[in-house]
Design a protein around this motif. Structure first.
Motif, short mmCIF file in Angstrom:
data_model
loop_
_atom_site.label_atom_id
_atom_site.label_comp_id
_atom_site.label_asym_id
_atom_site.label_seq_id
_atom_site.Cartn_x
_atom_site.Cartn_y
_atom_site.Cartn_z
N ASN A 1 48.91 34.55 36.81
CA ASN A 1 48.95 35.99 37.01
C ASN A 1 48.74 36.32 38.48
N PHE A 2 49.72 35.96 39.29
CA PHE A 2 49.64 36.22 40.73
C PHE A 2 49.58 37.71 41.02
N THR A 3 50.20 38.52 40.20
CA THR A 3 50.20 39.97 40.41
C THR A 3 48.77 40.50 40.41
N THR A 4 47.94 40.04 39.48
CA THR A 4 46.54 40.47 39.43
C THR A 4 45.80 40.02 40.69
N ALA A 5 46.07 38.81 41.15
CA ALA A 5 45.45 38.32 42.38
C ALA A 5 45.82 39.24 43.56
N PHE A 6 47.07 39.64 43.63
CA PHE A 6 47.53 40.52 44.70
C PHE A 6 46.83 41.88 44.62
N ILE A 7 46.72 42.45 43.42
CA ILE A 7 46.05 43.74 43.25
C ILE A 7 44.57 43.61 43.60
N ASP A 8 43.92 42.52 43.18
CA ASP A 8 42.51 42.31 43.54
C ASP A 8 42.34 42.19 45.05
N PHE A 9 43.26 41.51 45.72
CA PHE A 9 43.21 41.41 47.17
C PHE A 9 43.35 42.79 47.81
N CYS A 10 44.29 43.59 47.30
CA CYS A 10 44.46 44.94 47.81
C CYS A 10 43.21 45.79 47.58
N ALA A 11 42.52 45.56 46.46
CA ALA A 11 41.27 46.27 46.18
C ALA A 11 40.20 45.89 47.20
N LEU A 12 40.15 44.61 47.59
CA LEU A 12 39.20 44.18 48.62
C LEU A 12 39.46 44.89 49.95
N LEU A 13 40.73 45.17 50.21
CA LEU A 13 41.10 45.86 51.44
C LEU A 13 40.96 47.37 51.32
N GLY A 14 40.62 47.85 50.11
CA GLY A 14 40.48 49.28 49.89
C GLY A 14 41.79 49.99 49.58
N GLN A 15 42.84 49.24 49.32
CA GLN A 15 44.15 49.83 49.07
C GLN A 15 44.44 50.05 47.58
N ALA A 16 43.64 49.46 46.70
CA ALA A 16 43.79 49.65 45.25
C ALA A 16 42.44 50.09 44.71
N TYR A 17 42.45 51.08 43.87
CA TYR A 17 41.20 51.61 43.35
C TYR A 17 41.41 52.15 41.95
N ASP A 18 40.32 52.49 41.28
CA ASP A 18 40.33 52.95 39.89
C ASP A 18 41.04 51.95 38.98
N LEU A 19 40.72 50.69 39.15
CA LEU A 19 41.34 49.61 38.37
C LEU A 19 40.69 49.56 36.99
N LYS A 20 41.44 49.90 35.98
CA LYS A 20 40.91 49.96 34.62
C LYS A 20 41.15 48.64 33.90
N THR A 21 40.14 48.18 33.16
CA THR A 21 40.29 46.97 32.36
C THR A 21 39.58 47.18 31.03
N VAL A 22 40.02 46.46 30.03
CA VAL A 22 39.54 46.65 28.67
C VAL A 22 38.38 45.69 28.39
N PRO A 23 37.25 46.21 27.88
CA PRO A 23 36.13 45.33 27.54
C PRO A 23 36.49 44.37 26.40
N GLU A 24 35.85 43.21 26.40
CA GLU A 24 36.13 42.19 25.40
C GLU A 24 35.90 42.68 23.98
N GLU A 25 34.94 43.57 23.80
CA GLU A 25 34.65 44.10 22.45
C GLU A 25 35.84 44.87 21.88
N ILE A 26 36.49 45.68 22.71
CA ILE A 26 37.65 46.45 22.26
C ILE A 26 38.82 45.50 21.97
N ILE A 27 38.99 44.48 22.80
CA ILE A 27 40.05 43.50 22.57
C ILE A 27 39.83 42.80 21.24
N ALA A 28 38.60 42.37 20.98
CA ALA A 28 38.28 41.68 19.73
C ALA A 28 38.53 42.57 18.52
#
Length: 177
Positions: A102-129
């Motif tokens: 998942n290189f795309t996620t790595a790229f987005i995470d890198f952009c977040a470190l630079l302050g260029q990506a924000y409000d990154l939503k992710t689903v908790p494991e409980e909801i996935i289960a």
């Protein structure tokens, strides 16, 4: 500016750099760039073709998209399509961590470190289960009872089918003030 930028980024720069810096013949640079472009288009199209036909459906057996490792590797992480259609607001488009497929996620995470990506939503494991137990391939749901999704259905964050507790429990990283 779109057409000008497409010409510049997809043709002029990729063909011009090898010709100028490495004295590559124009015809070789042209055809190698054309091959790259055709490959990229076909891999992109695999996401909505092969990843809708072959693979597993661990999150929802009632929809066509699947989890396809080969497509995910080729498309830099976009082949985890069953998860993406079940949780379209998750920026990772995949439940499993790591950047190997998942290189795309790595790229987005890198952009977040630079302050260029924000409000990154992710689903908790409980909801996935809970979703796997309710509609996934290992669930006890009736496989013959297919839920049809309508064209006018809104997909994504704030979807009318989202439960309020799912919105409250969703993790948001790098919040913008």
């Amino acid at each position: 500016w779109y057409y000008l930028l497409v010409l510049l980024v997809c043709i002029v720069i990729p063909v011009g750099i090898p010709c100028y810096f490495w004295n590559e013949q124009f015809i070789n640079a042209w055809y190698s760039n054309l091959s790259r472009y055709v490959w990229t288009l076909n891999v992109t199209w695999l996401v909505n073709s092969a990843a809708h036909i072959w693979g597993m459906k661990p999150y929802d057996v009632n929809i066509r998209p699947t989890e396809n490792l080969i497509v995910s590797i080729l498309a830099c992480g976009e082949g985890w399509h069953n998860y993406h259609h079940v949780f379209p607001w998750d920026y990772k488009t995949a439940e499993l961590g790591g950047y190997k497929t998942n290189f795309t996620t790595a790229f987005i995470d890198f952009c977040a470190l630079l302050g260029q990506a924000y409000d990154l939503k992710t689903v908790p494991e409980e909801i996935i289960a809970k979703r796997i137990a309710r509609t996934g391939s290992e669930s006890s749901c009736n496989k013959n009872e297919i839920i049809h999704h309508h064209e006018d259905m809104k997909w994504g964050w704030g979807d009318k089918d989202m439960k309020p507790h799912e919105i409250e429990e969703t993790r948001i990283f790098n919040k913008k003030d």
